[in-house]
Design a protein around this motif. Sequence first.
Motif, PDB file in Angstrom:
ATOM      1  N   LEU A  40       0.802  -1.233   0.189  1.00  0.00           N
ATOM      2  CA  LEU A  40      -0.062   0.003   0.231  1.00  0.00           C
ATOM      3  C   LEU A  40       0.693   1.251  -0.054  1.00  0.00           C
ATOM      4  O   LEU A  40       0.581   2.191  -0.662  1.00  0.00           O
ATOM      5  N   TYR A  41       1.922   1.242   0.702  1.00  0.00           N
ATOM      6  CA  TYR A  41       2.980   2.419   0.569  1.00  0.00           C
ATOM      7  C   TYR A  41       3.514   2.615  -0.791  1.00  0.00           C
ATOM      8  O   TYR A  41       3.326   3.641  -1.176  1.00  0.00           O
ATOM      9  N   ALA A  42       3.899   1.415  -1.437  1.00  0.00           N
ATOM     10  CA  ALA A  42       4.336   1.694  -2.686  1.00  0.00           C
ATOM     11  C   ALA A  42       3.229   2.194  -3.465  1.00  0.00           C
ATOM     12  O   ALA A  42       3.381   3.211  -4.605  1.00  0.00           O
ATOM     13  N   TRP A  43       1.626   1.746  -3.501  1.00  0.00           N
ATOM     14  CA  TRP A  43       0.871   2.203  -4.421  1.00  0.00           C
ATOM     15  C   TRP A  43       0.394   3.756  -4.265  1.00  0.00           C
ATOM     16  O   TRP A  43       0.337   4.472  -4.995  1.00  0.00           O
ATOM     17  N   MET A  44       0.580   4.030  -2.738  1.00  0.00           N
ATOM     18  CA  MET A  44       0.465   5.473  -2.534  1.00  0.00           C
ATOM     19  C   MET A  44       1.493   6.464  -3.369  1.00  0.00           C
ATOM     20  O   MET A  44       1.018   7.502  -3.670  1.00  0.00           O
ATOM     21  N   LYS A  45       2.692   5.923  -3.040  1.00  0.00           N
ATOM     22  CA  LYS A  45       3.924   6.751  -3.542  1.00  0.00           C
ATOM     23  C   LYS A  45       3.823   6.907  -5.107  1.00  0.00           C
ATOM     24  O   LYS A  45       4.062   7.671  -5.851  1.00  0.00           O
ATOM     25  N   LEU A  46       3.342   5.545  -5.814  1.00  0.00           N
ATOM     26  CA  LEU A  46       3.350   5.514  -7.251  1.00  0.00           C
ATOM     27  C   LEU A  46       2.233   6.284  -7.732  1.00  0.00           C
ATOM     28  O   LEU A  46       2.433   6.953  -8.848  1.00  0.00           O
ATOM     29  N   ASN A  47       1.279   6.538  -6.956  1.00  0.00           N
ATOM     30  CA  ASN A  47       0.139   7.215  -7.625  1.00  0.00           C
ATOM     31  C   ASN A  47      -0.037   8.691  -6.819  1.00  0.00           C
ATOM     32  O   ASN A  47      -1.010   9.218  -7.409  1.00  0.00           O
ATOM     33  N   ASN A  48       0.743   8.954  -6.011  1.00  0.00           N
ATOM     34  CA  ASN A  48       0.768  10.144  -5.195  1.00  0.00           C
ATOM     35  C   ASN A  48      -0.875  10.319  -4.455  1.00  0.00           C
ATOM     36  O   ASN A  48      -1.207  11.603  -4.876  1.00  0.00           O
ATOM     37  N   ARG A  49      -1.311   9.312  -4.183  1.00  0.00           N
ATOM     38  CA  ARG A  49      -2.799   9.239  -3.793  1.00  0.00           C
ATOM     39  C   ARG A  49      -3.003   8.775  -2.327  1.00  0.00           C
ATOM     40  O   ARG A  49      -1.859   8.119  -1.811  1.00  0.00           O
ATOM     41  N   GLU A  50      -4.044   8.986  -1.587  1.00  0.00           N
ATOM     42  CA  GLU A  50      -4.188   8.687  -0.224  1.00  0.00           C
ATOM     43  C   GLU A  50      -4.351   6.885  -0.234  1.00  0.00           C
ATOM     44  O   GLU A  50      -5.034   6.589  -1.322  1.00  0.00           O
ATOM     45  N   ASN A  51      -4.027   6.383   0.840  1.00  0.00           N
ATOM     46  CA  ASN A  51      -4.250   4.887   1.095  1.00  0.00           C
ATOM     47  C   ASN A  51      -6.073   4.685   0.617  1.00  0.00           C
ATOM     48  O   ASN A  51      -6.897   5.366   1.267  1.00  0.00           O
ATOM     49  N   PRO A  52      -6.217   3.801  -0.071  1.00  0.00           N
ATOM     50  CA  PRO A  52      -7.813   3.715  -0.783  1.00  0.00           C
ATOM     51  C   PRO A  52      -8.479   3.206   0.456  1.00  0.00           C
ATOM     52  O   PRO A  52      -9.756   3.255   0.570  1.00  0.00           O
ATOM     53  N   PHE A  53      -7.892   2.444   1.247  1.00  0.00           N
ATOM     54  CA  PHE A  53      -8.761   1.707   2.480  1.00  0.00           C
ATOM     55  C   PHE A  53      -8.881   2.906   3.625  1.00  0.00           C
ATOM     56  O   PHE A  53      -9.801   2.722   4.230  1.00  0.00           O
ATOM     57  N   TYR A  54      -8.200   4.038   3.651  1.00  0.00           N
ATOM     58  CA  TYR A  54      -8.390   5.024   4.392  1.00  0.00           C
ATOM     59  C   TYR A  54      -9.225   5.999   3.663  1.00  0.00           C
ATOM     60  O   TYR A  54     -10.478   6.515   4.347  1.00  0.00           O
ATOM     61  N   GLU A  55      -9.037   6.121   2.675  1.00  0.00           N
ATOM     62  CA  GLU A  55      -9.846   7.206   1.858  1.00  0.00           C
ATOM     63  C   GLU A  55     -11.454   6.794   1.692  1.00  0.00           C
ATOM     64  O   GLU A  55     -12.155   7.513   1.971  1.00  0.00           O
ATOM     65  N   TYR A  56     -11.511   5.374   1.445  1.00  0.00           N
ATOM     66  CA  TYR A  56     -13.021   4.987   1.501  1.00  0.00           C
ATOM     67  C   TYR A  56     -13.301   4.190   2.419  1.00  0.00           C
ATOM     68  O   TYR A  56     -13.837   2.892   2.239  1.00  0.00           O
ATOM     69  N   TYR A  57     -12.885   4.362   3.666  1.00  0.00           N
ATOM     70  CA  TYR A  57     -12.993   3.548   4.777  1.00  0.00           C
ATOM     71  C   TYR A  57     -14.655   3.469   5.103  1.00  0.00           C
ATOM     72  O   TYR A  57     -15.175   2.204   5.219  1.00  0.00           O
ATOM     73  N   ASP A  58     -15.534   4.229   4.772  1.00  0.00           N
ATOM     74  CA  ASP A  58     -16.935   4.056   4.930  1.00  0.00           C
ATOM     75  C   ASP A  58     -17.509   2.865   4.130  1.00  0.00           C
ATOM     76  O   ASP A  58     -18.245   2.231   4.535  1.00  0.00           O
ATOM     77  N   GLY A  59     -17.008   2.960   2.812  1.00  0.00           N
ATOM     78  CA  GLY A  59     -17.323   2.040   1.878  1.00  0.00           C
ATOM     79  C   GLY A  59     -16.856   0.572   2.407  1.00  0.00           C
ATOM     80  O   GLY A  59     -17.494  -0.451   2.378  1.00  0.00           O
ATOM     81  N   LEU A  60     -15.887   0.467   3.035  1.00  0.00           N
ATOM     82  CA  LEU A  60     -15.019  -0.714   3.603  1.00  0.00           C
ATOM     83  C   LEU A  60     -16.114  -1.184   4.628  1.00  0.00           C
ATOM     84  O   LEU A  60     -16.172  -2.223   4.760  1.00  0.00           O
ATOM     85  N   LEU A  61     -16.451  -0.364   5.649  1.00  0.00           N
ATOM     86  CA  LEU A  61     -17.422  -0.712   6.770  1.00  0.00           C
ATOM     87  C   LEU A  61     -18.555  -1.193   6.325  1.00  0.00           C
ATOM     88  O   LEU A  61     -19.200  -1.934   6.794  1.00  0.00           O
ATOM     89  N   ASP A  62     -19.273  -0.502   5.110  1.00  0.00           N
ATOM     90  CA  ASP A  62     -20.520  -0.986   4.618  1.00  0.00           C
ATOM     91  C   ASP A  62     -20.295  -2.505   4.495  1.00  0.00           C
ATOM     92  O   ASP A  62     -21.244  -3.151   4.575  1.00  0.00           O
ATOM     93  N   ILE A  63     -19.226  -2.920   3.739  1.00  0.00           N
ATOM     94  CA  ILE A  63     -19.089  -4.231   3.287  1.00  0.00           C
ATOM     95  C   ILE A  63     -18.904  -5.153   4.598  1.00  0.00           C
ATOM     96  O   ILE A  63     -19.646  -6.095   4.660  1.00  0.00           O
ATOM     97  N   CYS A  64     -18.186  -4.775   5.357  1.00  0.00           N
ATOM     98  CA  CYS A  64     -17.866  -5.480   6.724  1.00  0.00           C
ATOM     99  C   CYS A  64     -19.474  -5.647   7.617  1.00  0.00           C
ATOM    100  O   CYS A  64     -19.678  -6.643   7.952  1.00  0.00           O
ATOM    101  N   ARG A  65     -20.043  -4.534   7.499  1.00  0.00           N
ATOM    102  CA  ARG A  65     -21.503  -4.680   8.164  1.00  0.00           C
ATOM    103  C   ARG A  65     -22.134  -5.680   7.619  1.00  0.00           C
ATOM    104  O   ARG A  65     -22.797  -6.292   8.104  1.00  0.00           O
ATOM    105  N   SER A  66     -22.178  -5.571   6.067  1.00  0.00           N
ATOM    106  CA  SER A  66     -23.301  -6.622   5.405  1.00  0.00           C
ATOM    107  C   SER A  66     -23.208  -7.952   5.654  1.00  0.00           C
ATOM    108  O   SER A  66     -23.974  -8.829   5.730  1.00  0.00           O
ATOM    109  N   TYR A  67     -21.726  -8.224   5.894  1.00  0.00           N
ATOM    110  CA  TYR A  67     -21.497  -9.816   6.183  1.00  0.00           C
ATOM    111  C   TYR A  67     -21.053 -10.175   7.532  1.00  0.00           C
ATOM    112  O   TYR A  67     -20.603 -11.168   7.730  1.00  0.00           O
ATOM    113  N   ASP A  68     -20.830  -9.169   8.395  1.00  0.00           N
ATOM    114  CA  ASP A  68     -20.483  -9.325   9.753  1.00  0.00           C
ATOM    115  C   ASP A  68     -19.200  -9.716   9.719  1.00  0.00           C
ATOM    116  O   ASP A  68     -18.489 -10.950  10.291  1.00  0.00           O
ATOM    117  N   VAL A  69     -18.223  -9.124   8.875  1.00  0.00           N
ATOM    118  CA  VAL A  69     -16.790  -9.370   8.989  1.00  0.00           C
ATOM    119  C   VAL A  69     -16.144  -8.576   9.868  1.00  0.00           C
ATOM    120  O   VAL A  69     -16.186  -7.487  10.104  1.00  0.00           O
TER     121      VAL A  69
END
Length: 430
Positions: free
Chosen positions: A191-220
């Motif tokens: 993920l560090y490499a991805w962030m540096k290569l794309n000059n972007r925020e960690n996708p799991f941090y930027e889209y954390y709400d979407g990640l939580l929605d998935i976890c909630r749907s399946y109780d992960v």
Amino acid sequence: MDYATQMDAARKGIITNEMAAVAHKEHVEVSTLRDLVAAGKVVIPANKNHASLDPCGIGQGLKTKINVNLGVSNDCCDMEAELEKVRRAIELRADAIMDLSCYGKTAEFRRRLIDVSPAAVGTVPVYDAVNLFDKELEEISAEEFLAVVEQHAKDGVDFMTIHAGLNMEAAARFEKNKRLTNIVSRGGSLLYAWMKLNNRENPFYEYYDGLLDICRSYDVTLSLGDACRPGSLMDATDAAQVQELIVLGELTKAAWEKDVQVMIEGPGHMALNEILPNMLLEKKLCHGAPFYVLGPLVTDIAPGYDHITSAIGGAIAAAAGADFLCYVTPAEHLRLPTLDDMKEGIIASRIAAHAADIAKGIPGARMWDDAMSTARRNLDWERMFELAIDPEKARLYRVESQPEEKDTCTMCGKMCAVKNMNKIINGIII
């Protein structure tokens, strides 16, 4: 079903089948367990799609649990060999199995693992994303990372390691404070490499709400990964590790707002005297969420024996508040573990967990030791074997060296203190 997750049910006052099963195994009141789940201090990883699951609880007041890592890699891609490890790990009473596969038919292996495993199953989706998409790391989109998470959830994965705490701020802290061994987390480094290569925020941090929605749907259960865990004593408890831990605490509260269960992953390598402060720091900054530690390994000089360095650190960590130990095998830092390596790692971790449970006063923990001591006093060898954490090895040692007097062993023979004291106390002259 009138609840989304175990945490949601607990907050509604509902006692689920999983809570009842865990309370029975742990010898705790189910209402007490429910309240701990509601508060986020206990998690019960139990994906709605994991039909073969025998649920376990991880957290405050419960027995320390252990996890086994396995999976196929580019250099060792024998799926049947890894499934044999799964079966053996279950026989050896592992509480959870993490599939770290990063090559080949990962989906097939994951689904077969979930089908046969009564233990909780965990994964690290970022590994699979790199394997799954036929493109360079920097070309994988944020949406594709999340799509892999959702596929793992649909398959029935109970907990997932997500390195969401390595945001741009934490990465900058790492860069300003140079380390001896940099980032040793595989997922964190990707993920560090991805962030540096794309000059972007960690996708799991930027889209954390979407990640939580998935976890909630399946109780992960979300296992918030420590991308900046120390890979050497030199890097322990440094600015990068602490910065990420602060972020993980914030992410924990955000997950709880959506009734998503959370545990925190921790170090890593660190000196003995740093373990207790680290356990206190995690519990404070992450609001009492269960703590899942890799080791900690208390010295860097023992390749081939890191199951021992890990067990030493794990016992201290668990006695000080860690709830979940990730096993380390003799092959750590050297190769993919064999079946024998895996067994050595599991037994070492189970010993560490049990030793900590005695120190923590976990209900029933000490009874096992007292029963063994009684069998030793009585020179009841068969009972000793039954109670041994590894009966197979204990029996083998006995068979390999037979004493002249069958109720003793070849260490002391006729001078056996236990046998002679039994005779004296019972009025028999030696």
